[in-house]
Design an enzyme around this catalytic site. Structure first.
Site, PDB file in Angstrom:
ATOM      1  N   ASP A 171       0.787  -1.161  -0.042  1.00 21.79           N
ATOM      2  CA  ASP A 171      -0.028   0.033  -0.010  1.00 21.79           C
ATOM      3  C   ASP A 171       0.790   1.189   0.019  1.00 21.79           C
ATOM      4  O   ASP A 171       2.096   1.267   0.468  1.00 21.79           O
ATOM      5  CB  ASP A 171      -1.010   0.041   1.226  1.00 21.79           C
ATOM      6  CG  ASP A 171      -0.267  -0.018   2.513  1.00 21.79           C
ATOM      7  OD1 ASP A 171       0.687  -0.745   2.573  1.00 21.79           O
ATOM      8  OD2 ASP A 171      -0.633   0.881   3.472  1.00 21.79           O
ATOM      9  N   GLU A 195       0.053  -0.946   6.136  1.00 22.75           N
ATOM     10  CA  GLU A 195       1.047  -0.322   6.857  1.00 22.75           C
ATOM     11  C   GLU A 195       1.282   0.897   6.918  1.00 22.75           C
ATOM     12  O   GLU A 195       1.277   1.815   8.038  1.00 22.75           O
ATOM     13  CB  GLU A 195       2.530  -0.882   6.283  1.00 22.75           C
ATOM     14  CG  GLU A 195       3.691  -0.780   7.117  1.00 22.75           C
ATOM     15  CD  GLU A 195       4.378   0.673   7.136  1.00 22.75           C
ATOM     16  OE1 GLU A 195       5.145   0.936   8.023  1.00 22.75           O
ATOM     17  OE2 GLU A 195       3.861   1.739   5.991  1.00 22.75           O
TER      18      GLU A 195
END
Length: 374
Positions: free
Chosen positions: A84, A142
């Site tokens: 991400d 994250e």
């Protein structure tokens, strides 16, 4: 070791193509459809190079996480990565300018993820046996604090002898990270009372005014000598200019060096009192990642990496940094953790985010040889 480096130099163009393939699948943390599409590209690469895919761990809110096993052994090395990014779709584009390759999330940390795939592919193609089993986690959240992957990371850490984190090394020096600050995340919801800004201004209780006072107080808690920083990174509230606003929300990020300081600030923030009568405050969130503290095991792990790097012609250093990562989680579970083993570049979370193409073989070879020597 020479054959590993030579292999990676020969395949450097393909590695760059794989990085481009992943970077062009934009994957902001808060858009599950896009992060899942990016995850499918990782699966395609794994299937192409190893003949099988990762186990997909389904998530409802965030993208699905991937768990890939390689090799055999009673002991396990955990590789940590995320796919991400902080970038909304369309914010940045992939481009090449000489030795610099730009793109959303290319440094943080899609290039590091691809380098990890190739570090394992070297072993596969050159038939180099591993001493330990590899568990390669690719997570999708994250950048927002790992809310859905934290339990997964901690579960894997319990059965691992080492954790290697594929975040980029320190900008400028290329140093690996043996210490990181702890981080906390909060959202503070403020409720007041709406009224007409012209006719009944006195009857209103401004949530934005309260937010402003809380922001000044929170930012005043920053103490550079202690290594403590408080950043109010988002503010939302109000609407119509002729209405006293009855709601506001502020987002707060806290960074600290010690767990005691983290707990102290957590108590202060969760006990915030209104400055105005009639205001109500609700605090969401809390301590997210504990500090990652340098210890004997992390020093030992770094010294091994430094020795291996020297054989590759690299003079490697270590550093303590303010940013957090999933390595904070593994380190605080007692797992020897080394961070910063990803791609080299500049511009983390900035519009000039890029990697240096010339460093791809060196850093991939370092990761591969470190895995082989553990």
């Amino acid at each position: 070791m020479d054959q590993i480096k030579e292999y990676l130099v020969r395949h450097q163009e393909q590695i760059k193509k794989d990085i481009q393939y992943l970077v062009e699948a934009e994957s902001p943390s808060n858009e599950k459809r896009l992060t899942d599409a990016c995850g499918r590209r990782i699966q395609q690469l794994l299937d192409r190079y190893f003949g099988y895919k990762a186990k997909e761990i389904k998530e409802e809110k965030y993208g699905n996480h991937l768990r890939f096993e390689y090799g055999k052994g009673k002991e396990t090395i955990l590789l940590l990565s995320h796919f991400d990014t902080v970038w909304n779709k369309g914010s940045l584009s992939y481009r090449v300018d000489g030795n610099k390759i730009y793109g959303p999330g290319i440094l943080d940390m899609k290039a590091g993820l691809i380098q990890a795939i190739w570090a394992l592919k070297v072993c596969e193609d050159l038939r180099i046996p591993l001493n330990k089993k590899i568990v390669f986690l690719c997570t999708s959240d994250e950048e927002v604090g790992s809310p859905s992957s934290k339990h997964l990371i901690e579960k894997e850490a319990k059965g691992s002898e080492y954790a290697l984190v594929l975040e980029p090394p320190v900008v400028g020096t290329g140093a690996l990270k043996t210490g990181r600050k702890g981080s906390s995340r909060y959202f503070i919801d403020i409720k007041g009372k709406a009224s007409h800004a012209g006719n009944n201004h006195k009857e209103g209780i401004s949530a934005i005014k309260e937010a402003a006072e809380q922001i000044v107080f929170l930012e005043s808690l920053t103490d550079y000598k202690k290594g403590t920083t408080i950043n109010v990174g988002s503010v939302k509230g109000g609407g119509k200019l002729n209405v006293v606003p009855d709601s506001a929300t502020i987002g707060v990020n806290v960074r600290v060096r010690t767990i005691d300081e983290q707990k102290r600030l957590d108590n202060i923030i969760k006990s915030l009192a209104p400055h105005q009568e009639g205001i109500t405050i609700k605090v969401r969130g809390g301590m997210n990642r504990p500090p990652m503290n340098r210890n004997k095991e992390s020093i030992k792990l770094f010294r091994l990496a430094k020795r291996l790097a020297k054989d590759l012609g690299m003079d490697l250093e270590e550093a303590y940094v303010g940013g957090g990562s999933d390595g904070n989680l593994t380190a605080n579970m007692g797992v020897p953790t080394l961070d910063g083993l990803g791609a080299v570049g500049r511009g983390i979370h900035a519009k000039n985010e890029h990697i240096l193409a010339s460093e791809i073989p060196n850093r991939t070879a370092l990761l591969c040889t470190l895995i082989l020597n553990l």
